[in-house]
Design a protein around this motif. Structure first.
Motif, PDB file in Angstrom:
ATOM      1  N   THR A   1      40.312  20.019  24.798  1.00 35.15           N
ATOM      2  CA  THR A   1      40.712  21.411  25.010  1.00 35.15           C
ATOM      3  C   THR A   1      41.059  22.092  23.681  1.00 35.15           C
ATOM      4  OG1 THR A   1      43.019  20.902  25.390  1.00 35.15           O
ATOM      5  CG2 THR A   1      41.588  20.896  27.326  1.00 35.15           C
ATOM      6  N   TYR A   2      41.302  23.389  23.785  1.00 33.83           N
ATOM      7  CA  TYR A   2      41.574  24.232  22.613  1.00 33.83           C
ATOM      8  C   TYR A   2      42.939  24.850  22.811  1.00 33.83           C
ATOM      9  CZ  TYR A   2      40.047  27.524  18.938  1.00 33.83           C
ATOM     10  OH  TYR A   2      39.879  28.241  17.782  1.00 33.83           O
TER      11      TYR A   2
ATOM     12  N   HIS B   1      36.218  22.554  23.616  1.00 29.66           N
ATOM     13  CA  HIS B   1      36.544  23.865  24.196  1.00 29.66           C
ATOM     14  C   HIS B   1      36.761  24.865  23.057  1.00 29.66           C
ATOM     15  CE1 HIS B   1      38.147  22.224  28.290  1.00 29.66           C
ATOM     16  NE2 HIS B   1      37.128  21.507  27.842  1.00 29.66           N
TER      17      HIS B   1
ATOM     18  N   ARG C   1      37.423  32.487  27.557  1.00 26.19           N
ATOM     19  CA  ARG C   1      38.135  33.650  27.050  1.00 26.19           C
ATOM     20  C   ARG C   1      39.501  33.240  26.527  1.00 26.19           C
ATOM     21  NH1 ARG C   1      40.895  37.932  30.925  1.00 26.19           N
ATOM     22  NH2 ARG C   1      42.342  36.166  30.958  1.00 26.19           N
ATOM     23  N   GLY C   2      40.198  32.371  27.271  1.00 26.08           N
ATOM     24  CA  GLY C   2      41.604  32.070  26.968  1.00 26.08           C
ATOM     25  C   GLY C   2      42.497  33.027  27.730  1.00 26.08           C
ATOM     26  N   ASP C   3      43.758  32.655  27.846  1.00 30.96           N
ATOM     27  CA  ASP C   3      44.695  33.536  28.552  1.00 30.96           C
ATOM     28  C   ASP C   3      45.081  34.692  27.638  1.00 30.96           C
ATOM     29  OD1 ASP C   3      44.786  32.295  31.048  1.00 30.96           O
ATOM     30  OD2 ASP C   3      46.069  30.716  30.237  1.00 30.96           O
TER      31      ASP C   3
ATOM     32  N   TYR D   1      35.917  39.042  27.095  1.00 29.83           N
ATOM     33  CA  TYR D   1      35.510  38.115  28.150  1.00 29.83           C
ATOM     34  C   TYR D   1      34.720  36.948  27.558  1.00 29.83           C
ATOM     35  CZ  TYR D   1      36.766  42.118  30.960  1.00 29.83           C
ATOM     36  OH  TYR D   1      37.469  43.153  31.512  1.00 29.83           O
ATOM     37  N   ALA D   2      34.720  35.840  28.303  1.00 30.04           N
ATOM     38  CA  ALA D   2      34.004  34.645  27.830  1.00 30.04           C
ATOM     39  C   ALA D   2      32.503  34.900  27.689  1.00 30.04           C
ATOM     40  CB  ALA D   2      34.257  33.490  28.794  1.00 30.04           C
TER      41      ALA D   2
ATOM     42  N   TYR E   1      36.043  29.276  38.997  1.00 33.92           N
ATOM     43  CA  TYR E   1      37.276  29.214  39.783  1.00 33.92           C
ATOM     44  C   TYR E   1      36.971  29.230  41.279  1.00 33.92           C
ATOM     45  CZ  TYR E   1      38.949  30.314  35.149  1.00 33.92           C
ATOM     46  OH  TYR E   1      39.175  30.261  33.793  1.00 33.92           O
TER      47      TYR E   1
ATOM     48  N   HIS F   1      39.444  33.593  39.845  1.00 31.58           N
ATOM     49  CA  HIS F   1      40.369  33.697  38.706  1.00 31.58           C
ATOM     50  C   HIS F   1      41.527  34.602  39.117  1.00 31.58           C
ATOM     51  CE1 HIS F   1      41.855  35.113  34.774  1.00 31.58           C
ATOM     52  NE2 HIS F   1      41.531  33.903  34.394  1.00 31.58           N
TER      53      HIS F   1
ATOM     54  N   SER G   1      41.141  38.351  38.955  1.00 35.08           N
ATOM     55  CA  SER G   1      40.032  39.021  39.636  1.00 35.08           C
ATOM     56  C   SER G   1      40.508  39.855  40.808  1.00 35.08           C
ATOM     57  CB  SER G   1      39.035  37.991  40.171  1.00 35.08           C
ATOM     58  OG  SER G   1      38.362  37.414  39.099  1.00 35.08           O
TER      59      SER G   1
ATOM     60  N   ASP H   1      34.626  38.323  41.184  1.00 38.57           N
ATOM     61  CA  ASP H   1      34.716  37.115  40.353  1.00 38.57           C
ATOM     62  C   ASP H   1      33.338  36.457  40.211  1.00 38.57           C
ATOM     63  OD1 ASP H   1      36.645  35.582  38.863  1.00 38.57           O
ATOM     64  OD2 ASP H   1      36.285  33.946  40.263  1.00 38.57           O
TER      65      ASP H   1
ATOM     66  N   LYS I   1      28.169  35.707  33.090  1.00 42.19           N
ATOM     67  CA  LYS I   1      28.450  34.674  32.085  1.00 42.19           C
ATOM     68  C   LYS I   1      27.303  33.657  32.023  1.00 42.19           C
ATOM     69  CE  LYS I   1      32.317  32.176  32.731  1.00 42.19           C
ATOM     70  NZ  LYS I   1      33.763  31.895  32.714  1.00 42.19           N
TER      71      LYS I   1
HETATM   72  P1  FAD Z   1      36.302  34.948  31.789  1.00 38.26           P
HETATM   73  O1  FAD Z   1      35.077  34.248  32.263  1.00 38.26           O
HETATM   74  O2  FAD Z   1      36.135  35.966  30.718  1.00 38.26           O
HETATM   75  O3  FAD Z   1      37.019  35.596  33.054  1.00 38.26           O
HETATM   76  C1  FAD Z   1      38.362  36.098  32.939  1.00 38.26           C
HETATM   77  C2  FAD Z   1      38.555  37.182  33.987  1.00 38.26           C
HETATM   78  O4  FAD Z   1      37.812  38.342  33.627  1.00 38.26           O
HETATM   79  C3  FAD Z   1      38.068  36.809  35.374  1.00 38.26           C
HETATM   80  O5  FAD Z   1      38.930  37.404  36.303  1.00 38.26           O
HETATM   81  C4  FAD Z   1      36.684  37.452  35.449  1.00 38.26           C
HETATM   82  O6  FAD Z   1      36.268  37.708  36.783  1.00 38.26           O
HETATM   83  C5  FAD Z   1      36.921  38.734  34.663  1.00 38.26           C
HETATM   84  N1  FAD Z   1      35.740  39.315  34.031  1.00 38.26           N
HETATM   85  C6  FAD Z   1      34.763  38.646  33.379  1.00 38.26           C
HETATM   86  N2  FAD Z   1      33.853  39.529  32.877  1.00 38.26           N
HETATM   87  C7  FAD Z   1      34.279  40.775  33.225  1.00 38.26           C
HETATM   88  C8  FAD Z   1      33.795  42.097  32.999  1.00 38.26           C
HETATM   89  N3  FAD Z   1      32.661  42.305  32.321  1.00 38.26           N
HETATM   90  N4  FAD Z   1      34.495  43.139  33.507  1.00 38.26           N
HETATM   91  C9  FAD Z   1      35.639  42.941  34.196  1.00 38.26           C
HETATM   92  N5  FAD Z   1      36.152  41.709  34.435  1.00 38.26           N
HETATM   93  C10 FAD Z   1      35.492  40.636  33.950  1.00 38.26           C
HETATM   94  N6  FAD Z   1      42.463  27.754  28.147  1.00 38.26           N
HETATM   95  C11 FAD Z   1      42.735  27.424  26.864  1.00 38.26           C
HETATM   96  O7  FAD Z   1      43.525  28.121  26.193  1.00 38.26           O
HETATM   97  N7  FAD Z   1      42.163  26.316  26.272  1.00 38.26           N
HETATM   98  C12 FAD Z   1      41.300  25.515  26.930  1.00 38.26           C
HETATM   99  O8  FAD Z   1      40.796  24.523  26.367  1.00 38.26           O
HETATM  100  C13 FAD Z   1      40.973  25.832  28.293  1.00 38.26           C
HETATM  101  N8  FAD Z   1      40.107  25.064  29.004  1.00 38.26           N
HETATM  102  C14 FAD Z   1      39.779  25.416  30.290  1.00 38.26           C
HETATM  103  C15 FAD Z   1      38.853  24.639  31.000  1.00 38.26           C
HETATM  104  C16 FAD Z   1      38.514  24.968  32.322  1.00 38.26           C
HETATM  105  C17 FAD Z   1      37.497  24.119  33.066  1.00 38.26           C
HETATM  106  C18 FAD Z   1      39.145  26.077  32.950  1.00 38.26           C
HETATM  107  C19 FAD Z   1      38.811  26.416  34.379  1.00 38.26           C
HETATM  108  C20 FAD Z   1      40.054  26.853  32.255  1.00 38.26           C
HETATM  109  C21 FAD Z   1      40.388  26.545  30.924  1.00 38.26           C
HETATM  110  N9  FAD Z   1      41.293  27.316  30.182  1.00 38.26           N
HETATM  111  C22 FAD Z   1      41.593  26.981  28.875  1.00 38.26           C
HETATM  112  C23 FAD Z   1      41.960  28.482  30.804  1.00 38.26           C
HETATM  113  C24 FAD Z   1      41.153  29.793  30.603  1.00 38.26           C
HETATM  114  O9  FAD Z   1      41.137  30.131  29.239  1.00 38.26           O
HETATM  115  C25 FAD Z   1      41.827  30.881  31.453  1.00 38.26           C
HETATM  116  O10 FAD Z   1      41.650  30.604  32.819  1.00 38.26           O
HETATM  117  C26 FAD Z   1      41.445  32.324  31.121  1.00 38.26           C
HETATM  118  O11 FAD Z   1      42.385  33.180  31.760  1.00 38.26           O
HETATM  119  C27 FAD Z   1      40.056  32.755  31.587  1.00 38.26           C
HETATM  120  O12 FAD Z   1      39.085  32.175  30.837  1.00 38.26           O
HETATM  121  P2  FAD Z   1      37.531  32.328  31.273  1.00 38.26           P
HETATM  122  O13 FAD Z   1      36.747  31.743  30.185  1.00 38.26           O
HETATM  123  O14 FAD Z   1      37.331  31.827  32.638  1.00 38.26           O
HETATM  124  O15 FAD Z   1      37.402  33.932  31.248  1.00 38.26           O
END
Ligand code: FAD
Length: 287
Positions: free
Chosen positions: A48-49, A77, A107-109, A123-124, A144, A148, A151, A157, A164
């Motif tokens: 993880t990151y 990650h 994306r990260g929190d 966004y990721a 998720y 998420h 969402s 979502d 993505k």
């Molecule tokens: P995204 O895919 O960007 O989604 C985030 C939110 O934005 C979602 O609600 C999505 O529906 C919404 N969204 C996406 N695109 C758009 C758009 N164009 N317009 C409007 N809304 C949009 N965190 C860490 O800090 N380090 C880690 O190593 C780590 N590892 C993880 C591994 C896994 C398997 C999982 C499930 C989570 C992990 N996390 C980690 C947590 C993650 O960073 C958080 O859940 C974060 O809040 C969302 O990341 P995401 O990449 O899913 O974001």
């Protein structure tokens, strides 16, 4: 080795997740714990990151060490919301220099109080696109089963998840879930929306009931009554809770394989004893 080649094969795969140290002082103990998991020969491991990217070097170091010493394929990650484009580019260069071939693009929190206006990434999917342009990495993303937490609803979502995948995610790893029906339902909805990449099911063996309640609050994962009763009964007895948590996770994993899920990722949280027990419990199943 590219992760997609492992999870696309007919053989059921089992992978393990570890996290990097937060400080230099704990690097050695974390390295040793991750190596004890690597010797069990999981199909791959992910590292993880740290939120905010302050420990990005450790993620690369731990990932590179596992791959070099144990020949275990590794996913590093990478989160983007707290980073500049330049910082992301540097991390990609670092991962490449260590021979890492797989990245989970996240994306990260969102840091509290941070204005979204001046961010390089929102966004990721933006990070995914950039890694794809950089080239050479197999890219995964998070998904998720229970949506998420940010969402508006499950339809939104899945819509963003599709974006993505279209940006370049070759596989998806799920947030932890404690009721397999949530995953089966999610896969059905994802396929219906045209998401056809492999989904790796993330399973958390719960051994610490205190932390799981906090994690579930943040992640939005629901704890079923059946599981809550286990925590109520054994939560104050660490050995019994560990045994029950591993048994619950094992049962989930066997049900997943039996229902055609081919890739399971265990949130092993740097606990070699938990990882070993799970692998022993399903040794004949994943042979
Ligand atoms: P995204 O895919 O960007 O989604 C985030 C939110 O934005 C979602 O609600 C999505 O529906 C919404 N969204 C996406 N695109 C758009 C758009 N164009 N317009 C409007 N809304 C949009 N965190 C860490 O800090 N380090 C880690 O190593 C780590 N590892 C993880 C591994 C896994 C398997 C999982 C499930 C989570 C992990 N996390 C980690 C947590 C993650 O960073 C958080 O859940 C974060 O809040 C969302 O990341 P995401 O990449 O899913 O974001």
């Amino acid at each position: 080795m590219k992760i997609i080649d492992i999870i696309k094969s007919e053989k059921p795969s089992l992978s393990m997740e570890v996290f990097p140290p937060k400080t230099t002082d704990t690097f050695e103990s974390v390295r040793i714990a991750t190596e004890k998991i690597a010797v069990l020969s999981p199909d791959f491991m992910s590292v993880t990151y740290g939120a905010g990217g302050g420990t990005s070097q450790f993620t690369a170091d731990i990932a590179g060490n596992l791959q070099d010493k144990y020949d275990v394929p590794v996913v590093a990650h990478l989160t983007c919301v707290s980073s500049t484009r330049d910082e992301i580019r540097k991390q990609l260069d670092l991962l490449r220099s260590k021979g890492i071939e797989n990245i989970l693009a996240l994306r990260g929190d969102m840091p509290e109080g941070m204005s979204k206006e001046h961010l390089d990434y929102h966004y990721a999917s933006e990070l995914t696109r950039e890694i794809k342009e950089y080239g050479g990495f197999c890219i995964g993303g998070a998904c998720y089963p229970e949506s998420h937490p940010e969402s508006a609803n499950s339809i939104e979502d899945i819509k963003h998840l599709k974006e993505k995948v279209d940006a370049g995610c070759e596989f998806l790893t799920t947030q932890m879930f404690f009721d397999n029906n949530l995953l089966y339902n999610f896969i059905y909805r994802a396929r219906k929306a045209g998401i056809d990449v492999p989904v790796v099911a993330g399973i958390m063996p719960v051994t610490n009931p205190k932390s799981i309640k906090r994690i579930c609050r943040i992640s939005g994962s629901a704890l079923p009554q059946r599981f809550i009763r286990i925590v109520d009964r054994y939560g104050d007895n660490p050995e019994a809770m560990k045994q029950a948590g591993i048994a619950y996770a094992t049962e989930q994993i066997i049900d997943l394989y039996a229902n055609g899920v081919r890739a399971v990722h265990v949130y092993s949280m740097n606990k070699p004893d938990v990882a070993r027990k799970i692998m022993e419990n399903i040794s004949a199943i994943i042979k």
